[in-house]
Design a protein around this motif. Structure first.
Motif, mmCIF file in Angstrom:
data_model
loop_
_atom_site.group_PDB
_atom_site.id
_atom_site.type_symbol
_atom_site.label_atom_id
_atom_site.label_comp_id
_atom_site.label_asym_id
_atom_site.label_seq_id
_atom_site.Cartn_x
_atom_site.Cartn_y
_atom_site.Cartn_z
ATOM 1 N N SER A 1 0.822 -1.209 0.000
ATOM 2 C CA SER A 1 0.000 0.000 0.000
ATOM 3 C C SER A 1 0.857 1.260 0.000
ATOM 4 O O SER A 1 0.545 2.241 -0.686
ATOM 5 C CB SER A 1 -0.931 0.005 1.219
ATOM 6 O OG SER A 1 -1.855 -1.045 1.159
ATOM 7 N N LEU B 1 2.406 1.744 -3.375
ATOM 8 C CA LEU B 1 1.375 2.215 -4.286
ATOM 9 C C LEU B 1 1.086 3.697 -4.060
ATOM 10 O O LEU B 1 0.733 4.420 -4.994
ATOM 11 C CB LEU B 1 0.103 1.394 -4.089
ATOM 12 C CG LEU B 1 -0.988 1.530 -5.151
ATOM 13 C CD1 LEU B 1 -0.488 1.022 -6.494
ATOM 14 C CD2 LEU B 1 -2.240 0.783 -4.739
ATOM 15 N N VAL C 1 -2.290 -4.866 -8.987
ATOM 16 C CA VAL C 1 -3.575 -4.358 -9.469
ATOM 17 C C VAL C 1 -4.271 -5.410 -10.321
ATOM 18 O O VAL C 1 -5.477 -5.662 -10.195
ATOM 19 C CB VAL C 1 -3.368 -3.056 -10.266
ATOM 20 C CG1 VAL C 1 -4.675 -2.651 -10.962
ATOM 21 C CG2 VAL C 1 -2.884 -1.934 -9.359
ATOM 22 N N ARG C 2 -3.513 -6.071 -11.205
ATOM 23 C CA ARG C 2 -4.092 -7.092 -12.091
ATOM 24 C C ARG C 2 -4.680 -8.252 -11.309
ATOM 25 O O ARG C 2 -5.724 -8.805 -11.679
ATOM 26 C CB ARG C 2 -3.022 -7.602 -13.052
ATOM 27 C CG ARG C 2 -3.503 -8.703 -13.992
ATOM 28 C CD ARG C 2 -2.436 -9.070 -15.018
ATOM 29 N NE ARG C 2 -1.202 -9.497 -14.381
ATOM 30 C CZ ARG C 2 -0.986 -10.731 -13.913
ATOM 31 N NH1 ARG C 2 -1.940 -11.639 -13.986
ATOM 32 N NH2 ARG C 2 0.166 -11.045 -13.368
ATOM 33 N N VAL D 1 -4.938 -4.964 -4.885
ATOM 34 C CA VAL D 1 -5.264 -3.569 -4.608
ATOM 35 C C VAL D 1 -6.219 -3.118 -5.693
ATOM 36 O O VAL D 1 -6.176 -3.609 -6.813
ATOM 37 C CB VAL D 1 -4.003 -2.667 -4.592
ATOM 38 C CG1 VAL D 1 -3.149 -2.938 -3.375
ATOM 39 C CG2 VAL D 1 -3.187 -2.856 -5.861
ATOM 40 N N ASP D 2 -7.095 -2.180 -5.359
ATOM 41 C CA ASP D 2 -8.098 -1.737 -6.317
ATOM 42 C C ASP D 2 -7.572 -0.668 -7.265
ATOM 43 O O ASP D 2 -7.828 -0.682 -8.448
ATOM 44 C CB ASP D 2 -9.333 -1.200 -5.587
ATOM 45 C CG ASP D 2 -10.031 -2.307 -4.806
ATOM 46 O OD1 ASP D 2 -10.005 -3.456 -5.270
ATOM 47 O OD2 ASP D 2 -10.594 -2.009 -3.748
ATOM 48 N N SER D 3 -6.861 0.291 -6.694
ATOM 49 C CA SER D 3 -6.400 1.432 -7.471
ATOM 50 C C SER D 3 -5.339 2.140 -6.655
ATOM 51 O O SER D 3 -5.179 1.875 -5.462
ATOM 52 C CB SER D 3 -7.562 2.380 -7.774
ATOM 53 O OG SER D 3 -8.118 2.879 -6.570
#
Length: 219
Positions: A157, A160, A203-204, A208-210
């Motif tokens: 996180s 990201l 992400v793929r 994680v969503d975005s």
């Protein structure tokens, strides 16, 4: 021959009417009731004891899956058909888990819908769905998701969110060396060789969503 007795449960009167019109043209099927809510359905089923009930998922008072589970617990021989416009694999497997007899889409043809009802009437305890075999293949062939520890999820996180390894170390109250170790483990689990590759893979895979809009809490 005794006709199979049916109750239709759906929040939409037009759907219930369409099913009734379809069924009542069949010599071996007959509609004995319909309900727009789960509460109404439970009362009708207890009083009329149908052979088969069709259940829409979007009921106004309770989820259709919850109603299906309760009906299976209470009426072992009741045929239960999940009748829905949602055809995703996870919805199909959820229907299977409730103990339903069949799963059929609202976009299915009349013969398919009638076939699901007839299956439920004669084999309440076995599950039938046109898309089951393909869904099982997709589940079998899907790659296993990497298992991340809570700390590794925090690292992911923070990466990201754009933090560097030194900033990540400060945020987690650990040494830069330890932070590098966590990042290396994360890259290894994701099969990545760089930060950008690791984030794209995360992400793929749906880990994680975005891109994070704010930093996660760290304890």
């Amino acid at each position: 021959m005794t006709a199979t007795r049916l109750i239709f449960v759906d929040r939409h009167p037009v759907t219930r009417l369409g099913l009734a019109l379809m069924v009542n043209g069949q010599p071996d099927l007959v509609t004995v009731g319909e309900a727009g809510t789960a509460t109404e359905a439970i009362g009708l089923i207890g009083a009329l004891r149908p052979d088969v009930v069709t259940i829409g998922l979007s009921l106004p008072d309770r989820p259709g899956f919850e109603l299906a589970t309760e009906l299976r617990d209470r009426f072992e021989c009741l045929g239960i058909v999940i009748f829905t416009g949602r055809g995703e694999d996870d919805v199909l497997f959820r229907a299977l888990e409730t103990g339903a007899s069949a799963f059929v889409s609202k976009t299915a043809t009349a013969p398919e819908i009638l076939g699901a009802i007839r299956h439920a009437a004669v084999s309440a305890s076995s599950f039938s769905s046109r898309g089951l075999a393909a869904a099982l293949r997709r589940r079998r062939d899907a790659p296993a998701l990497p298992v991340l520890s809570e700390r590794e999820r925090q690292v992911l996180s923070l990466l990201l969110a754009g933090l560097s390894v030194p900033d990540l170390a400060i945020r987690l109250h650990i040494s830069v060396s330890t932070a590098k170790t966590y990042v290396a483990r994360l890259y290894d689990k994701l099969g990545a060789n760089s930060k950008s590759q690791a984030l794209l893979t995360a992400v793929r895979l749906g880990l994680v969503d975005s891109p994070a809009k704010q930093l996660p809490a760290v304890v």
